[in-house]
Design a protein around this motif. Structure first.
Motif, PDB file in Angstrom:
ATOM      1  N   ALA A 610      46.131  29.573  47.732  1.00  0.00           N
ATOM      2  CA  ALA A 610      44.994  30.216  48.383  1.00  0.00           C
ATOM      3  C   ALA A 610      45.328  31.656  48.743  1.00  0.00           C
ATOM      4  O   ALA A 610      44.518  32.572  48.551  1.00  0.00           O
ATOM      5  CB  ALA A 610      44.609  29.433  49.643  1.00  0.00           C
ATOM      6  N   VAL A 611      46.556  31.871  49.230  1.00  0.00           N
ATOM      7  CA  VAL A 611      46.956  33.233  49.594  1.00  0.00           C
ATOM      8  C   VAL A 611      46.977  34.120  48.365  1.00  0.00           C
ATOM      9  O   VAL A 611      46.453  35.240  48.379  1.00  0.00           O
ATOM     10  CB  VAL A 611      48.345  33.214  50.271  1.00  0.00           C
ATOM     11  CG1 VAL A 611      48.889  34.622  50.385  1.00  0.00           C
ATOM     12  CG2 VAL A 611      48.258  32.579  51.633  1.00  0.00           C
ATOM     13  N   VAL A 612      47.557  33.580  47.286  1.00  0.00           N
ATOM     14  CA  VAL A 612      47.591  34.371  46.050  1.00  0.00           C
ATOM     15  C   VAL A 612      46.166  34.674  45.593  1.00  0.00           C
ATOM     16  O   VAL A 612      45.846  35.797  45.203  1.00  0.00           O
ATOM     17  CB  VAL A 612      48.372  33.606  44.956  1.00  0.00           C
ATOM     18  CG1 VAL A 612      48.246  34.324  43.639  1.00  0.00           C
ATOM     19  CG2 VAL A 612      49.817  33.462  45.373  1.00  0.00           C
ATOM     20  N   GLY A 613      45.298  33.668  45.713  1.00  0.00           N
ATOM     21  CA  GLY A 613      43.894  33.859  45.339  1.00  0.00           C
ATOM     22  C   GLY A 613      43.270  35.004  46.121  1.00  0.00           C
ATOM     23  O   GLY A 613      42.657  35.911  45.553  1.00  0.00           O
ATOM     24  N   THR A 614      43.442  34.998  47.456  1.00  0.00           N
ATOM     25  CA  THR A 614      42.816  36.058  48.252  1.00  0.00           C
ATOM     26  C   THR A 614      43.394  37.414  47.893  1.00  0.00           C
ATOM     27  O   THR A 614      42.675  38.412  47.894  1.00  0.00           O
ATOM     28  CB  THR A 614      43.010  35.821  49.764  1.00  0.00           C
ATOM     29  OG1 THR A 614      44.337  35.381  49.971  1.00  0.00           O
ATOM     30  CG2 THR A 614      42.030  34.828  50.322  1.00  0.00           C
ATOM     31  N   SER A 615      44.692  37.446  47.579  1.00  0.00           N
ATOM     32  CA  SER A 615      45.249  38.762  47.258  1.00  0.00           C
ATOM     33  C   SER A 615      44.700  39.260  45.930  1.00  0.00           C
ATOM     34  O   SER A 615      44.452  40.460  45.772  1.00  0.00           O
ATOM     35  CB  SER A 615      46.768  38.708  47.229  1.00  0.00           C
ATOM     36  OG  SER A 615      47.194  37.927  46.153  1.00  0.00           O
ATOM     37  N   VAL A 616      44.447  38.327  44.988  1.00  0.00           N
ATOM     38  CA  VAL A 616      43.805  38.749  43.741  1.00  0.00           C
ATOM     39  C   VAL A 616      42.427  39.332  44.038  1.00  0.00           C
ATOM     40  O   VAL A 616      42.040  40.372  43.493  1.00  0.00           O
ATOM     41  CB  VAL A 616      43.707  37.572  42.753  1.00  0.00           C
ATOM     42  CG1 VAL A 616      42.833  37.953  41.563  1.00  0.00           C
ATOM     43  CG2 VAL A 616      45.091  37.158  42.292  1.00  0.00           C
ATOM     44  N   ILE A 617      41.699  38.668  44.948  1.00  0.00           N
ATOM     45  CA  ILE A 617      40.383  39.201  45.343  1.00  0.00           C
ATOM     46  C   ILE A 617      40.547  40.622  45.862  1.00  0.00           C
ATOM     47  O   ILE A 617      39.804  41.548  45.501  1.00  0.00           O
ATOM     48  CB  ILE A 617      39.749  38.320  46.427  1.00  0.00           C
ATOM     49  CG1 ILE A 617      39.537  36.900  45.895  1.00  0.00           C
ATOM     50  CG2 ILE A 617      38.431  38.905  46.902  1.00  0.00           C
ATOM     51  CD1 ILE A 617      39.066  35.940  46.955  1.00  0.00           C
ATOM     52  N   GLY A 618      41.562  40.811  46.737  1.00  0.00           N
ATOM     53  CA  GLY A 618      41.794  42.127  47.314  1.00  0.00           C
ATOM     54  C   GLY A 618      42.068  43.171  46.246  1.00  0.00           C
ATOM     55  O   GLY A 618      41.467  44.250  46.250  1.00  0.00           O
ATOM     56  N   TYR A 619      42.933  42.840  45.291  1.00  0.00           N
ATOM     57  CA  TYR A 619      43.267  43.814  44.251  1.00  0.00           C
ATOM     58  C   TYR A 619      42.055  44.128  43.393  1.00  0.00           C
ATOM     59  O   TYR A 619      41.845  45.280  42.979  1.00  0.00           O
ATOM     60  CB  TYR A 619      44.411  43.290  43.376  1.00  0.00           C
ATOM     61  CG  TYR A 619      45.743  43.253  44.088  1.00  0.00           C
ATOM     62  CD1 TYR A 619      46.073  44.255  45.005  1.00  0.00           C
ATOM     63  CD2 TYR A 619      46.669  42.256  43.850  1.00  0.00           C
ATOM     64  CE1 TYR A 619      47.283  44.245  45.665  1.00  0.00           C
ATOM     65  CE2 TYR A 619      47.892  42.227  44.495  1.00  0.00           C
ATOM     66  CZ  TYR A 619      48.191  43.224  45.405  1.00  0.00           C
ATOM     67  OH  TYR A 619      49.382  43.216  46.044  1.00  0.00           O
ATOM     68  N   ALA A 620      41.255  43.098  43.137  1.00  0.00           N
ATOM     69  CA  ALA A 620      40.050  43.337  42.334  1.00  0.00           C
ATOM     70  C   ALA A 620      39.132  44.315  43.047  1.00  0.00           C
ATOM     71  O   ALA A 620      38.545  45.210  42.423  1.00  0.00           O
ATOM     72  CB  ALA A 620      39.337  42.016  42.082  1.00  0.00           C
ATOM     73  N   ILE A 621      39.018  44.151  44.363  1.00  0.00           N
ATOM     74  CA  ILE A 621      38.162  45.072  45.120  1.00  0.00           C
ATOM     75  C   ILE A 621      38.744  46.484  45.055  1.00  0.00           C
ATOM     76  O   ILE A 621      38.009  47.472  44.922  1.00  0.00           O
ATOM     77  CB  ILE A 621      38.011  44.579  46.557  1.00  0.00           C
ATOM     78  CG1 ILE A 621      37.198  43.278  46.570  1.00  0.00           C
ATOM     79  CG2 ILE A 621      37.305  45.615  47.420  1.00  0.00           C
ATOM     80  CD1 ILE A 621      37.100  42.641  47.912  1.00  0.00           C
TER      81      ILE A 621
END
Lengths: 755, 137
Positions: A610-621
Motif C-alpha cells: 500500500a505504501v509503495v502504491g501511494t508513493s507511485v501515486i505521488g510520483y505520477a502527480i
C-alpha cells in the motif's frame, strides 16, 4: 525580582515598600498641574500598526485613583511584611502584589481603551494569583477560579464593547473619544455598547448578580483583601464607569440601569452583611454594598452625585482598608474571625481598637470624620434628584446607610467591646509594622474630617471635573447648616446604632440566610457551568474518540456536505469542450499508471504494498506538475514523497501485523464517502474553468518579484520575501514537530527502560 | 540490508547530492530551487547513506546530532529577519550587497533566510527519521 527572592523573603522585604512610596510621592507632584485643570500626557510607541501605544494621561480622576492605589499600597506592603513574616513564598507574594499594583496604575493612567483593557485583564490575573495564594487549600483555589472566571468573562464583554466604541468613533484614545461622545450616543449600536461595558464593570465591581465572587475572594490573605477587594481592584469597575460617563453617560439608559443595578446591589448586600458572623464576610458584603452606592451615584449623574461619589470613593478606601487591616490583626493574633467568639480585645489591642473605632465611626458618618461629609453629600445628591424619584432614592440610600452603620460597628467595634474571653487574655500587640498602617489610615480619615477642603480642592474637584463636561466647583464643609440632610444623617446614625445593639451576631440567622442559597445567582451560575462541563464531556467522547479513521471520516464527510451545498446553490455547470487542450500520450499513460496504483493501494492486503502504491501515486502527480510547468512544485513533491516512503517503512517496521477489521458495511460506507469526495473535487475543478480567473495577485508577484525582491523565481521570492513571515512560522512549526517526535519516542523508551 | 553496490554508490552519491542541494539552495532566487527543496535533497542524501551503512555510521559522518541543526537554522533565519531592524528598516526588509560575489552571484538577506530554512529542514527530517530508526525495533 525572582533571583533575589531569598533576600526579600527575610528582612529585606522592607526595601520593597520604597517602590509604592516613591510612586506616591512622584504622583503628589502632579497635584498642582491637575488642580489648575491641565491634563498631563506621556506617550511611547508600542504597536503603532494596531493603534495601541503606551499612551498615558493624568487628569483629576486618574490622579485620585493613582494616589489611592500607591498610598494604600505602601501601607499594605508594610502591613504584609509583618502579616506574612517568615512565610515560605513571601517573595512570590510581593511579586504578585507589585504586578497587581502596576496593572492597577496602568488602568487608571491609560489614555487608550485597548491599553486600559490589557491592564484590566492583568489585574484579573494577578488577583487570581493573590486569592489563590494559599494554594494548598482547595477552597482558596476554588474561590480564585470563581473570581477569575467571573471577572474574565466580564473582561471578554468589555473588550467587545471597547472594539465597538473604537469602530463607531474611529479612535481608541480616551481624549478623542470624549470629543466624539455625541457620535457614540446617537449611534444605533449604543445600547449594545452600553450593555457590554456594563457587564465588564459590574463583574469587576461585584454588582448584583455578579457579586458572589467577592465574598469568596476573602479566602485570600488579609492584606490582599484589604488592598484588592476594598480599596483598589473592585473600584476598577467604578473607575471604568466614571471614565466613560462623559463619553457614554447622561442618557436615560445609562442612568436608569446604573441606578437600578446599583440600588439593588447596595440594598441586597447591606442587608446580607447584617446576617454574617465572620468578620471578613461582613466586610465583604458591606464592600459590595458600598460599590453599589457608587454605581448608584454615578448613575444619578448630577453634579452633586458625582461629588458625593468621588468623596465616597476616598472615604470608603480609607475606612474599609483600615477595617480589613484591624480584622487581619485580630485574625492573626487570636486565630479566629468569628464574631460570636470575639470580645473585649480593647484591653490587649488598644491601638488597633482606636483604628477600628475611628474607621467604624467614619463609616457610620459621625460628625467630624470624613465619612460624615460623604454621607451628607450622598443625601444631598438623592434629595436633589428628580422630584418623583427623590423620595425613593433617598429611602434606598437611607436603608443602605442604616445597615452599613450597623455593619461597620460590627466589624470595627464589636470585637473590642464586652468582656474579654479567657482564651485571649494572653493576646499581645503584633509588630509595629502591622498596627501602624491602619492607624495612619484612620487618622487620615479624621484629618480630612476636620479639614475637608484640603481634600476637596486638591483632589476631589479635579476628579469631578474629569468626569463631567461642565466644570464643577467643590466646597466640602464640615457644617452644612441645619437642614433635612443633617437630620437624615443624624437619624441614620442613631437608628443604625440601635440596629447594631438589637442585631446580635448569631449563627442560626446565618443558617437561615444560607437556606436561600440554592436560588442565589452563584448557585445558578454554578449549575450552568457544571452543565457546560457535562456537555463538553459528551462532546469529547463522541467527537474525539482518538481513532484517526473516525476523525478522517467526520472531516471529509463534513467537507463534502459543505461543498455539495455550495455547488448546489451555485447553479448549473457547463463544460466547454472546445476550450480544452488535447490529451497527449504522456498524460494518458501517466493517468493509467495513476489509476493502476490507486487500485493496487486499495485492494492490497499488505501494508508495504500500500505504501509503495501511494508513493507511485505521488510520483505520477509529480509528473503531472512537470507537464503543466510547475517545476518547483514537482521537485518538492518528489523529494517529499521519497522521504514519506522512508518514514512509512521505518514506522511500519514497528507495527504489529496487519489485521483487517473492516466488514462489508464499513467498506461500502468508506467507498461511498471516498467516491463522493472525488466526484465533488472533480466538479469543482471543472467549475474553476468556467469562472474567469482573477490574475491580479499573480500579476503583482510577477511584476514586482524582480524589481522589489531582486529574484526571478517568483515562487521562491514569495517564500523568502513577500510571505517570509509565513515561512518563518512554518519552519518554527516544523522544528516543534521534530522535537515532539523526538521527545515522544525518547519518553516511551525511558519508561520502558524503567520496567 | 547491506548491499555492496549500494554502499559503494552511496559513498560517492552523498557528496554529489549534497553539492546538488547547495546548488539548488543558491539558484533558488532565479531558477527553480530554494532552501526547502535543497534541504530535502540533502536530507535524502544522508538517509540514502544511512540505508547503506547504518544510521549510527551516518551520525558519525555528521558529527553532531541532526537536532543541533534546527536551532542553528532558526537562528540564521531570525537573524536575517531582524537584521534590517538594527539598521532601521522594518522587519524582513530585503537587504542586498551592491556587487555580485563570484560563484554565488547576488547576495542578500533573503539568501541567509533561505539558508536558515535549508538547515532547519535537514535538521527536522533527519531528527524524525533517525530517532525512529535508532530507538525503535
Amino acid at each position: 525580582m525572582i533571583p533575589f527572592g531569598k533576600y526579600f523573603r527575610t528582612k529585606w522585604c522592607a526595601v520593597l515598600i520604597l517602590l509604592p512610596l516613591s510612586i506616591f510621592c512622584y504622583l503628589l507632584g502632579y497635584i498642582p498641574t491637575v488642580r489648575s485643570g491641565n491634563v498631563a500626557y506621556e506617550f511611547y510607541q508600542w504597536v503603532p500598526s494596531l493603534n495601541i501605544n503606551l499612551d498615558l494621561r493624568i487628569d483629576g480622576l486618574s490622579l485620585l485613583f493613582a494616589l489611592l492605589i500607591s498610598g494604600i499600597g505602601s501601607l499594605i506592603f508594610l502591613y504584609a511584611s509583618a502579616y506574612l513574616k517568615g512565610h515560605q513564598y513571601l517573595d512570590r507574594f510581593y511579586a504578585y502584589l507589585c504586578l497587581f499594583m502596576a496593572s492597577m496604575l496602568g488602568i487608571v493612567l491609560s489614555n487608550n481603551i485597548l491599553l486600559l483593557f490589557i491592564f484590566w485583564e492583568l489585574t484579573s490575573i494577578s488577583s487570581f494569583f493573590l486569592i489563590g495564594f494559599n494554594n494548598d487549600n482547595p477552597d482558596s483555589r476554588k474561590s480564585a477560579l470563581t473570581a477569575l472566571s467571573v471577572t474574565g468573562m466580564g473582561g471578554f464583554f468589555l473588550l467587545t464593547g471597547m472594539i465597538l466604541i473604537g469602530n463607531i468613533a474611529g479612535t481608541y484614545s480616551i481624549s478623542e473619544l470624549m470629543n466624539a461622545a455625541d457620535v457614540i450616543k446617537n449611534h444605533e449600536l449604543y445600547p449594545l455598547v452600553l450593555l457590554l461595558v456594563f457587564i465588564g464593570a459590574f463583574t469587576k465591581s461585584a454588582q448584583f448578580p455578579f457579586h458572589f465572587w467577592l465574598p469568596g475572594a476573602m479566602k485570600a490573605p488579609t492584606p490582599v483583601s484589604a488592598y484588592l477587594h476594598s480599596a483598589t481592584m473592585v473600584k476598577a469597575g467604578i473607575f471604568l464607569l466614571a471614565r466613560f460617563s462623559p463619553i457614554l453617560g447622561n442618557t436615560t439608559a445609562w442612568s436608569y440601569t446604573l441606578m437600578i443595578v446599583g440600588g439593588l446591589t447596595m440594598l441586597y448586600a447591606a442587608i446580607h452583611a447584617l446576617f454574617r458572623t465572620d468578620l471578613k464576610s461582613i466586610l465583604a458584603y458591606s464592600t459590595i454594598s458600598a460599590l453599589g452606592v457608587l454605581t448608584f451615584l454615578i448613575g444619578l449623574g448630577t453634579e452633586a452625585a458625582l461629588v458625593a461619589a468621588v468623596t465616597f470613593i476616598v472615604v470608603h478606601a480609607l475606612y474599609k482598608a483600615t477595617l480589613f487591616m484591624t480584622t487581619g490583626i485580630i485574625d492573626h493574633e487570636t486565630g479566629t474571625r468569628e464574631l460570636t467568639q470575639l470580645g473585649g480585645l480593647r484591653k490587649v489591642l488598644l491601638p488597633v481598637f482606636i483604628a477600628g473605632l475611628l474607621a467604624a465611626l467614619s463609616s457610620a458618618g459621625m460628625p467630624l470624620l470624613f465619612g460624615f461629609i460623604s454621607k451628607d453629600l450622598i443625601y444631598e445628591a438623592t434629595l436633589h434628584a428628580d422630584q418623583q424619584l427623590a423620595i425613593y432614592l433617598t429611602a434606598a440610600a437611607f436603608v443602605t446607610n442604616l445597615c452599613l452603620v450597623a455593619a461597620g460597628f460590627m466589624a470595627g467595634i464589636k470585637p473590642f467591646t464586652g468582656s474579654l474571653p479567657q482564651a485571649y487574655e494572653k493576646v499581645h500587640l503584633p509588630y509595629k509594622a502591622m498596627w501602624i498602617p491602619p492607624l495612619v489610615l484612620a487618622f487620615a480619615g479624621l484629618y480630612f474630617g476636620f479639614f475637608p477642603n484640603s481634600a476637596g480642592e486638591q483632589l476631589i474637584a479635579p476628579a469631578v471635573n474629569a468626569m463631567s463636561i461642565a466644570p464643577a466647583a467643590v466646597h466640602l464643609k464640615i457644617w452644612h447648616g441645619f437642614n433635612t440632610v443633617l437630620i437624615l444623617s443624624l437619624v441614620t446614625l442613631v437608628t443604625g446604632t440601635a440596629i447594631y445593639y438589637v442585631n446580635k451576631a448569631d449563627s442560626r440567622k446565618l443558617a437561615w440566610v444560607q437556606s436561600f442559597q440554592s436560588a442565589s445567582p452563584q448557585a445558578i451560575i454554578e449549575r450552568l457551568s457544571s452543565g457546560f462541563v457535562k456537555f463538553s464531556d459528551w462532546y469529547t467522547d463522541t467527537m474525539h474518540n482518538g481513532f484517526l479513521r473516525s476523525y478522517l471520516l467526520k472531516i471529509i464527510l463534513f467537507a463534502e456536505l459543505l461543498l455539495a451545498y455550495e455547488l448546489f446553490i451555485g447553479g448549473p455547470i457547463y463544460i466547454d469542450y472546445s476550450k480544452l487542450s488535447a490529451i497527449s500520450v504522456y498524460e494518458a499513460i501517466n493517468v493509467l499508471i495513476l489509476i493502476a496504483a490507486v487500485v493496487l493501494t486499495v485492494t492490497t492486503s499488505s501494508r508495504l504494498t500500500a505504501v509503495v502504491g501511494t508513493s507511485v501515486i505521488g510520483y505520477a502527480i509529480c509528473l503531472m506538475f512537470v507537464y503543466y510547468s510547475a517545476p518547483d512544485l514537482a521537485m518538492t513533491q518528489f523529494t517529499i514523497d521519497t522521504l514519506t516512503v522512508v518514514l512509512f517503512v521505518f514506522v511500519l517496521f514497528n507495527l504489529p501485523p496487519f489485521i483487517n477489521q473492516a466488514n462489508n458495511t464499513i467498506v461500502i460506507r468508506d467507498t461511498v464517502v471516498a467516491l463522493g469526495f472525488g466526484i465533488i473535487l472533480s466538479v469543482i475543478a471543472i467549475k474553476v474553468l468556467q469562472v474567469p480567473t482573477d490574475i491580479s495577485i499573480s500579476k503583482f508577484y510577477g511584476d514586482f518579484a524582480y524589481t522589489l525582491a531582486k529574484g526571478k523565481n517568483v515562487v521562491n521570492v514569495i517564500l523568502v520575501d513577500f510571505r517570509g513571515f509565513d515561512t518563518m512560522f512554518e519552519i518554527v512549526v516544523l522544528s516543534i514537530a521534530a522535537l515532539g517526535v523526538y521527545s515522544l519516542i525518547k519518553l516511551r523508551l525511558t519508561s520502558s527502560e524503567k520496567e | 540490508m547491506r548491499s555492496a553496490i549500494l554502499q559503494t554508490a552511496s559513498r560517492y552519491l552523498l557528496p554529489i547530492l549534497l553539492l546538488f542541494s547547495v546548488f539548488l539552495l543558491l539558484r533558488g532566487h532565479y531558477y527553480p530551487g530554494g532552501g526547502f527543496v535543497g534541504g530535502l535533497v540533502a536530507a535524502i542524501a544522508f538517509v540514502l547513506h544511512s540505508f547503506a551503512h547504518g544510521t549510527t555510521n551516518t551520525m558519525k559522518i555528521i558529527g553532531y546530532k541532526p537536532m543541533a541543526l534546527i536551532p542553528v537554522g532558526l537562528g540564521i533565519a531570525s537573524l536575517a529577519m531582524f537584521l534590517p531592524v538594527l539598521i532601521g528598516y522594518p522587519v524582513m526588509t530585503g537587504l542586498w550587497f551592491e556587487e555580485p560575489i563570484p560563484v554565488i552571484g547576488m547576495m542578500g538577506s533573503a539568501l541567509f533566510f533561505d539558508l536558515g530554512v535549508y538547515l532547519v529542514v535537514i535538521g527536522v527530517v533527519l531528527t524524525i527519521l533517525f530517532t525512529i530508526s535508532l530507538h525503535t525495533h
